[in-house]
Design a protein around this motif. Structure first.
Motif, mmCIF file in Angstrom:
data_model
loop_
_atom_site.group_PDB
_atom_site.id
_atom_site.type_symbol
_atom_site.label_atom_id
_atom_site.label_comp_id
_atom_site.label_asym_id
_atom_site.label_seq_id
_atom_site.Cartn_x
_atom_site.Cartn_y
_atom_site.Cartn_z
ATOM 1 N N ALA A 1 0.837 -1.207 0.000
ATOM 2 C CA ALA A 1 0.000 0.000 0.000
ATOM 3 C C ALA A 1 0.871 1.255 0.000
ATOM 4 N N LEU A 2 1.947 1.246 0.767
ATOM 5 C CA LEU A 2 2.850 2.399 0.802
ATOM 6 C C LEU A 2 3.552 2.592 -0.539
ATOM 7 N N LEU A 3 4.012 1.507 -1.150
ATOM 8 C CA LEU A 3 4.669 1.619 -2.455
ATOM 9 C C LEU A 3 3.717 2.138 -3.523
ATOM 10 N N VAL A 4 2.485 1.672 -3.519
ATOM 11 C CA VAL A 4 1.512 2.138 -4.505
ATOM 12 C C VAL A 4 1.189 3.613 -4.271
ATOM 13 N N ALA A 5 1.091 4.025 -3.007
ATOM 14 C CA ALA A 5 0.817 5.434 -2.709
ATOM 15 C C ALA A 5 1.983 6.321 -3.142
ATOM 16 N N LEU A 6 3.201 5.866 -2.911
ATOM 17 C CA LEU A 6 4.375 6.656 -3.290
ATOM 18 C C LEU A 6 4.669 6.591 -4.781
ATOM 19 N N ASP A 7 4.005 5.678 -5.490
ATOM 20 C CA ASP A 7 4.183 5.577 -6.935
ATOM 21 C C ASP A 7 3.554 6.764 -7.657
ATOM 22 N N ALA A 8 2.619 7.449 -7.034
ATOM 23 C CA ALA A 8 1.992 8.606 -7.678
ATOM 24 C C ALA A 8 2.959 9.787 -7.775
ATOM 25 N N PRO A 9 3.568 10.238 -6.679
ATOM 26 C CA PRO A 9 4.501 11.354 -6.833
ATOM 27 C C PRO A 9 5.871 10.934 -7.365
ATOM 28 N N PHE A 10 6.240 9.679 -7.201
ATOM 29 C CA PHE A 10 7.535 9.180 -7.672
ATOM 30 C C PHE A 10 7.303 7.988 -8.592
ATOM 31 N N PRO A 11 7.058 8.204 -9.874
ATOM 32 C CA PRO A 11 6.678 7.100 -10.767
ATOM 33 C C PRO A 11 7.775 6.061 -11.007
ATOM 34 N N VAL A 12 8.982 6.333 -10.577
ATOM 35 C CA VAL A 12 10.051 5.353 -10.803
ATOM 36 C C VAL A 12 10.029 4.225 -9.774
ATOM 37 N N LEU A 13 9.215 4.329 -8.742
ATOM 38 C CA LEU A 13 9.121 3.242 -7.759
ATOM 39 C C LEU A 13 8.406 2.048 -8.379
ATOM 40 N N PRO A 14 8.963 0.867 -8.237
ATOM 41 C CA PRO A 14 8.384 -0.315 -8.893
ATOM 42 C C PRO A 14 7.289 -0.978 -8.064
ATOM 43 N N SER A 15 6.109 -0.392 -8.025
ATOM 44 C CA SER A 15 5.036 -1.014 -7.253
ATOM 45 C C SER A 15 4.262 -2.042 -8.080
ATOM 46 N N GLU A 16 4.152 -1.835 -9.385
ATOM 47 C CA GLU A 16 3.372 -2.752 -10.209
ATOM 48 C C GLU A 16 3.969 -4.156 -10.290
#
Length: 91
Positions: free
Chosen positions: A17-32
């Motif tokens: 949940a935290l990774l998906v939330a942080l994926d919005a302002p930082f699209p380089v985070l690999p949540s998918e």
């Protein structure tokens, strides 16, 4: 190491949940990739409660990330007057 055992850890859903939330302002985070891998393993193991938990964590994280981006955009200050630059007039 069995990947299905990682689904039973208590940190997976909050971390997702935290990774998906942080994926919005930082699209380089690999949540998918994490979400798709965990979903494939949960469905392959026929672990329906974990699959529903992954769905709920991804939904909660995406809503939190969208709200975070809305707040950041709503409260940001512009560097110049709206419509003063050439790009703003073009758009």
């Amino acid at each position: 190491m069995d990947v299905a055992l990682l689904l039973q850890t208590g940190w997976l859903l909050p971390a997702l949940a935290l990774l998906v939330a942080l994926d919005a302002p930082f699209p380089v985070l690999p949540s998918e990739p994490l979400l798709m891998t965990a979903s494939a393993v949960a469905i392959g193991a026929q672990d329906v409660p974990m699959a529903m938990g992954l769905l709920a964590a991804a939904f909660a994280g995406s809503v939190a990330g969208d709200h975070l981006m809305f707040v950041l955009g709503r409260t940001s200050r512009r560097l110049g007057r709206p419509g003063a630059s050439r790009i703003a007039r073009w758009v």
